[in-house]
Write a protein that holds these residues in place. Structure first.
Motif, short mmCIF file in Angstrom:
data_model
loop_
_atom_site.label_atom_id
_atom_site.label_comp_id
_atom_site.label_asym_id
_atom_site.label_seq_id
_atom_site.Cartn_x
_atom_site.Cartn_y
_atom_site.Cartn_z
N UNK A 154 1.02 -0.99 0.18
CA UNK A 154 0.18 0.01 -0.02
C UNK A 154 0.87 1.31 -0.29
N UNK A 155 0.65 2.00 -0.83
CA UNK A 155 1.68 3.03 -0.65
C UNK A 155 0.50 4.10 -0.22
N UNK A 156 0.63 5.31 -0.04
CA UNK A 156 0.30 5.87 1.44
C UNK A 156 0.73 7.74 0.29
N UNK A 157 -0.56 8.26 -0.23
CA UNK A 157 0.17 9.43 -0.68
C UNK A 157 -0.47 10.59 0.20
N UNK A 158 -0.32 11.87 0.61
CA UNK A 158 -0.77 12.92 1.47
C UNK A 158 0.12 14.29 1.04
N UNK A 159 -0.91 15.13 0.72
CA UNK A 159 -1.03 16.48 0.14
C UNK A 159 -0.10 17.07 1.61
N UNK A 160 1.11 17.82 2.21
CA UNK A 160 1.39 18.41 3.04
C UNK A 160 1.67 19.68 2.68
N UNK A 175 1.99 10.53 -8.89
CA UNK A 175 1.85 9.33 -9.91
C UNK A 175 2.93 8.78 -10.47
N UNK A 176 3.81 9.69 -10.95
CA UNK A 176 4.93 8.62 -11.07
C UNK A 176 5.83 8.01 -10.23
N UNK A 177 5.99 7.99 -9.04
CA UNK A 177 6.89 7.19 -8.39
C UNK A 177 5.95 5.80 -8.35
N UNK A 221 7.52 2.61 -8.52
CA UNK A 221 7.37 1.14 -7.70
C UNK A 221 7.34 0.06 -8.39
N UNK A 222 5.39 0.33 -8.76
CA UNK A 222 4.41 -0.94 -9.05
C UNK A 222 5.63 -1.64 -10.79
#
Length: 242
Positions: free
Chosen positions: A49-55, A128-130, A134-135
């Motif tokens: 699971x990749x968890x992405x956040x706007x910080x 999205x590129x990351x 990774x996928x």
């Protein structure tokens, strides 16, 4: 595609829908735990699971709450097992960082407490590129993205989202607030990746908690995990999955 002109982030958030009941969330956690208890702690079969956040700064008012909710999700992931998690966040002037993939999800909860919000534009393209890179190295079962705005070219992001869709990497996008440009973009990314979209509000924190736990269950146990639950949040995601 939708209008590419970014809109200003919402300063006010309308009243949210009635939050999920605590009993529903507790019941869901219990069922997911029972389902994944028999999974191996390592080796083939583990989900990712990749968890992405706007910080960025607009999320500062609710950041502490978000950290608490996301820490609860990581804690749930740690208890169920069978899932590796990576955290990626962006903020400030071009800053975008990713953690290592970890099996002890509690470590990510600790990492989040050290992140503070900084002014800047969204960097969803980098996320999205990351995810794509990774996928290609090893399958990612689900990508979670939590944010409140979208300040990039929607068409270009849709292209990258479409590539993830072809790789069978679904994105689950959770929007804070009611920014229309963000909603249009997030719904399109969910459609292109065969993922799901949902809105949450800081006045209904348990709704986001239920949604995050639902995705954690999906990443570790697939659609069958969602079918076991009773929370309205997880049901929303299940209805969108194709």
């Amino acid at each position: 595609m939708a209008d590419k002109t970014p809109t200003r982030r919402d300063e006010k958030t309308p009243q949210a829908e009635k939050p999920s009941a605590r009993s529903e969330i507790a019941d869901f956690i219990s069922q997911v735990g029972a389902m994944t208890a028999g999974k191996k702690a390592s080796g083939p079969g583990r989900g990712r699971l990749l968890f992405a956040l706007d910080a960025t700064m607009s999320r500062q008012p609710t950041w502490d709450l978000a950290c608490q909710l996301q820490a609860e999700m990581f804690e749930t992931v740690a208890k169920t097992g069978g899932l590796d998690v990576q955290l990626i966040f962006f903020r400030g002037f071009g800053e975008c960082q990713a953690s290592k993939w970890v099996r002890d999800a509690r470590a990510l909860a600790d990492l989040m407490t050290g992140i503070d919000c900084r002014g800047g534009h969204t960097q969803i393209s980098k996320v999205l590129s990351h995810a794509r890179n990774e996928h290609k190295k090893e399958k990612i079962n689900a990508v979670v993205y939590v944010g409140d705005a979208m300040e990039e070219d929607i068409d270009k992001l849709a292209q990258k989202a479409g590539e993830l869709g072809l790789l069978h990497c679904p994105i689950f996008l959770f929007q804070e607030g009611h920014d229309r440009t963000a909603e249009t973009a997030f719904r399109e990314f969910a459609r292109l990746t065969k993922g799901a979209y949902a809105r949450f509000d800081s006045s209904a924190p348990h709704e986001l908690a239920a949604l995050l736990r639902a995705v954690a269950a999906y990443a570790s146990g697939g659609r069958e995990a969602l079918k076991l639950q009773k929370s309205s949040g997880a049901q929303k995601l299940l209805e969108q999955l194709r």
